[in-house]
Design a protein around this motif. Structure first.
Motif, short mmCIF file in Angstrom:
data_model
loop_
_atom_site.label_atom_id
_atom_site.label_comp_id
_atom_site.label_asym_id
_atom_site.label_seq_id
_atom_site.Cartn_x
_atom_site.Cartn_y
_atom_site.Cartn_z
N LYS A 56 34.66 -26.82 -18.99
CA LYS A 56 33.46 -27.54 -18.59
C LYS A 56 33.62 -28.12 -17.18
CE LYS A 56 30.16 -30.49 -20.98
NZ LYS A 56 30.02 -31.51 -22.01
N ASN A 57 34.81 -28.62 -16.89
CA ASN A 57 35.04 -29.18 -15.56
C ASN A 57 35.00 -28.10 -14.48
OD1 ASN A 57 35.23 -31.82 -16.33
ND2 ASN A 57 37.44 -31.72 -16.70
N GLN A 58 35.58 -26.95 -14.79
CA GLN A 58 35.54 -25.85 -13.81
C GLN A 58 34.09 -25.48 -13.49
OE1 GLN A 58 37.93 -22.35 -14.77
NE2 GLN A 58 39.23 -23.60 -16.09
N ILE A 59 33.30 -25.41 -14.56
CA ILE A 59 31.90 -25.02 -14.37
C ILE A 59 31.16 -26.11 -13.61
CG2 ILE A 59 29.73 -24.59 -15.62
CD1 ILE A 59 31.42 -23.09 -17.71
N ALA A 60 31.43 -27.36 -13.96
CA ALA A 60 30.74 -28.47 -13.27
C ALA A 60 31.06 -28.43 -11.78
CB ALA A 60 31.16 -29.80 -13.89
N GLU A 61 32.32 -28.20 -11.44
CA GLU A 61 32.68 -28.18 -10.02
C GLU A 61 32.00 -27.03 -9.29
OE1 GLU A 61 36.73 -28.97 -9.09
OE2 GLU A 61 36.45 -30.98 -9.93
N ALA A 62 31.97 -25.88 -9.95
CA ALA A 62 31.33 -24.72 -9.31
C ALA A 62 29.83 -24.99 -9.13
CB ALA A 62 31.55 -23.47 -10.15
N LEU A 63 29.23 -25.67 -10.10
CA LEU A 63 27.79 -25.93 -10.00
C LEU A 63 27.49 -26.96 -8.91
CD1 LEU A 63 26.70 -25.87 -13.76
CD2 LEU A 63 26.24 -24.15 -12.00
N VAL A 64 28.37 -27.92 -8.74
CA VAL A 64 28.16 -28.87 -7.64
C VAL A 64 28.18 -28.11 -6.32
CG1 VAL A 64 29.13 -30.82 -6.37
CG2 VAL A 64 29.11 -30.86 -8.83
N ALA A 65 29.15 -27.21 -6.20
CA ALA A 65 29.21 -26.40 -4.98
C ALA A 65 27.91 -25.61 -4.82
CB ALA A 65 30.42 -25.46 -5.04
N GLY A 66 27.39 -25.10 -5.94
CA GLY A 66 26.12 -24.36 -5.90
C GLY A 66 24.97 -25.23 -5.43
N VAL A 67 24.94 -26.46 -5.93
CA VAL A 67 23.89 -27.39 -5.54
C VAL A 67 23.99 -27.67 -4.03
CG1 VAL A 67 23.10 -29.78 -5.76
CG2 VAL A 67 23.60 -28.44 -7.81
N ARG A 68 25.22 -27.80 -3.56
CA ARG A 68 25.42 -28.10 -2.13
C ARG A 68 24.93 -26.97 -1.23
NH1 ARG A 68 29.67 -31.91 -3.17
NH2 ARG A 68 28.30 -33.68 -3.60
N THR A 69 24.99 -25.75 -1.72
CA THR A 69 24.48 -24.66 -0.88
C THR A 69 22.96 -24.79 -0.74
OG1 THR A 69 24.20 -23.16 -2.74
CG2 THR A 69 26.29 -23.02 -1.55
N MET A 70 22.33 -25.42 -1.72
CA MET A 70 20.88 -25.64 -1.61
C MET A 70 20.58 -26.88 -0.79
SD MET A 70 19.46 -24.86 -5.41
CE MET A 70 20.85 -24.54 -6.42
N LYS A 71 21.44 -27.90 -0.97
CA LYS A 71 21.21 -29.17 -0.26
C LYS A 71 22.58 -29.76 0.08
CE LYS A 71 18.59 -33.42 -0.55
NZ LYS A 71 18.75 -34.69 -1.14
N PRO A 72 23.05 -29.50 1.30
CA PRO A 72 24.42 -29.85 1.67
C PRO A 72 24.78 -31.32 1.48
CG PRO A 72 23.43 -28.44 3.34
CD PRO A 72 22.35 -28.77 2.37
N ASP A 73 23.81 -32.22 1.64
CA ASP A 73 24.16 -33.64 1.53
C ASP A 73 23.77 -34.23 0.17
OD1 ASP A 73 21.50 -33.37 1.85
OD2 ASP A 73 21.24 -35.05 3.24
N ALA A 74 23.62 -33.36 -0.82
CA ALA A 74 23.20 -33.85 -2.15
C ALA A 74 24.19 -34.88 -2.70
CB ALA A 74 23.08 -32.67 -3.11
N GLU A 75 23.64 -36.00 -3.17
CA GLU A 75 24.49 -37.04 -3.77
C GLU A 75 24.71 -36.72 -5.23
OE1 GLU A 75 24.55 -40.95 -3.21
OE2 GLU A 75 24.32 -40.88 -1.03
#
Ligand code: ARG
Length: 569
Positions: free
Chosen positions: A5-24
């Protein structure tokens, strides 16, 4: 190693950042959004993307599509965007190649979250009142408390289990009075705690008729407080007798305490705290009594001294907390009691805060609901309370009868009946969210078919017997071929997260429910997949390794909830 779950969460955060680099947004945020879908057709994990649409100013459907396109991890077989959900399917080969060997290698350490290193937790639990019956109301504090201790220990915390015995107070004046009037050494030596409780009960009956007895009792307690030798000797003896009895029950549960410092220990530690309260002008006189006014916090006043200057339950708890902080330097002090005491804890926690102790926010009260019993009438010599000991004895007897029927040739029958009988009660009790009131139905608790202790212990024994029959196998030659195998691994992979959740919520029932998931998955696998008669060596090796992994996880989880591991039933 990061959990899936943590691996997936980290990858998804990275995914979100590609959409919005400064996403909090942290991996932890995503982790808490990930769900286990009710139907495996919707994936093994799912992210409801509407939870991100505000942050990303985008439609859930679009977010899901973008995240699915970008998600590439060894543990993910595929990710689908469906109606604004990101449905994630785990890779069987990852489960088999990574998770399974990890369980086998880590064994007893598998599932331990690394969150407690260097931290100390003090747990105050069980804490019965000497000379009063140790009854089913104490089951909660005893097993929830011990389970929380095990959970914290597993997570690397240094734990100190404290049995804060109710070994001081006016009840000793009553008991001494009753003993002098109606008891004698021989009857108490023979009758043990039952004789003490009987004296205590008789005292109350007689005092109803003759209130003057209360003056005698008060005088005896006063003498005890002044250090009168005879009374001190009697008091010590009563405590010893009671403790010997409690320890029998603790042994049945596999519980040991690190400290038995009871209320009496704090007698000489209270004056300093009372003085501090006075110096800080926190004490107010109220009809002669000294109180801390808590009106500003929406609570009734906390009583510190009675009119006659004697101390009270909160006074002692405050002194004990200060002592424990000085002695153990805890990062967390947990108190497990019935919800009936919630106000008491809220009050004195507030007083500790007002006293300026900067650790007041480290005090945690863990309340639980009431227990009642249906069906069986348990006769006790003490009126209408049901003793924990009698409840265990009844369960053990019933299990012995059931086993005599099911498996008459079993060796070590008595020991197994005890493990299963006591385990049935513990498991049944811990199956409920702790705060819920529970009604005990003995037949339900003891059933071998339901979601019970006997059922999961039986499943554990099943893994043991498969492994005993098979002998050695090659655990480096593994492959997943059946869906039941993958399903079992998915449940096993969730263990660490389960432990974390149980600790975060102070909720052993999270572990109990997880055990049922593992047992269910193992039994489905066992019934649908032939193990010893598997079609190839590789498949057989895998199934034995899975059996070993199920045994490991069940065993580790049993340890966390005071459930005995039974190799045979
Ligand atoms: N002896 C108390 C009772 O049986 C419970 C003590 C709980 N612990 C505490 N620190 N107050 O009700």
């Amino acid at each position: 190693m990061l959990t899936i779950k943590n691996q997936i969460a980290e990858a998804l955060v990275a995914g979100v950042r590609t959409m919005k680099p400064d996403a909090e947004l942290s991996a932890e945020d995503i982790r808490s959004m990930l769900e286990y879908p009710p139907d495996s057709a919707m994936g093994d994990l799912a992210l409801p993307c509407f939870k991100l649409s505000k942050l990303l100013r985008s439609a859930p459907v679009k977010i899901a599509a973008e995240l699915s396109a970008g998600l590439s991890l060894p543990c993910v077989a595929k990710a689908e965007a469906v109606n604004g959900y990101l449905n994630i399917f785990l890779s069987d080969s990852y489960l088999c190649g990574q998770i399974l060997p990890q369980v086998l290698m880590q064994g007893e350490a598998y599932g331990a979250p690394d969150i407690g290193q260097g931290k100390t937790v003090v747990l105050d639990y069980s804490s019965p009142n000497v000379a009063k019956p140790f009854h089913i109301g104490h089951l909660g504090t005893t097993v929830i408390g011990h389970s929380l201790k095990k959970l914290h220990e597993f997570a690397g915390y240094r734990c100190v289990g404290i049995n804060y015995l109710g070994d001081w107070g006016t009840q000793f004046g009553k008991l001494i009075t009753a003993y002098r009037l109606w008891g004698n050494q021989q009857s108490v030596e023979e009758g043990g705690i039952d004789a003490l409780v009987a004296l205590y009960v008789k005292y109350h009956e007689e005092a109803e008729k003759e209130p003057a007895l209360n003056d005698t009792a008060r005088a005896e307690f006063h003498k005890l407080e002044q250090g009168d030798e005879e009374n001190i000797a009697l008091w010590k003896w009563f405590v010893e007798i009671s403790l010997a009895e409690y320890k029998k029950t603790y042994a049945q549960l596999g519980i040991e305490f690190d400290s038995y410092k009871g209320e009496s220990f704090y007698t000489d530690k209270m004056p300093a705290q009372v003085q501090k309260l006075r110096d800080m002008e926190l004490l107010k006189l109220d009809d002669g009594a000294s109180i801390v006014d808590l009106e500003a916090y929406g609570m009734p006043p906390c009583l510190i001294l009675k009119r006659d200057g004697s101390t009270l339950y909160p006074t002692r708890d405050i002194a004990a907390a200060v002592y424990r902080k000085e002695t153990y330097d805890f990062d967390k002090a947990i108190y497990v009691t019935s919800a009936g005491q919630s106000l008491h804890f809220a009050q004195w926690f507030k007083v500790v805060e007002l006293m300026g102790y900067d650790w007041s926010d480290k005090l945690v009260h863990v309340p639980y609901g009431t227990v009642s019993i249906n069906g069986e009438k348990l006769a006790t010599r003490t009126g209408n309370v049901i003793l924990l000991r009698d409840l265990f004895t009844l369960a053990i007897e019933k299990v012995a009868t059931i086993m005599e029927d099911k498996n008459p040739d079993l060796t070590d029958k008595d020991k197994i009946a005890e493990a299963v009988g006591v385990g049935a009660i513990v498991f049944y009790y811990l199956s409920n969210n702790r705060i819920r009131d529970i009604n005990f139905v003995m037949e339900d608790a003891l059933s071998f078919d339901g979601n019970t202790g006997p059922y999961v212990q039986y499943t554990y024994a099943r893994t043991c017997s498969v492994l005993a029959k098979s002998g050695a196998y090659d655990a480096s030659d593994l492959t997943v071929t059946a869906p039941e195998e993958a399903d079992l691994l998915k449940v096993i992979a969730r263990f660490e997260e389960t432990v974390r959740n149980a600790i975060a919520d102070y909720e052993p029932s999270v572990v109990t429910r997880y055990i049922l998931d593992v047992a269910g998955a193992y039994n489905r696998f066992y019934h649908n997949c032939s193990i010893l008669g598997a079609e190839s060596e590789t498949v057989k090796n895998t199934r034995l390794a899975l059996t070993q992994a199920a045994k490991t996880v069940l065993g580790n989880a049993f340890d966390l909830i005071c459930l005995a591991k039974t190799e045979k039933i």
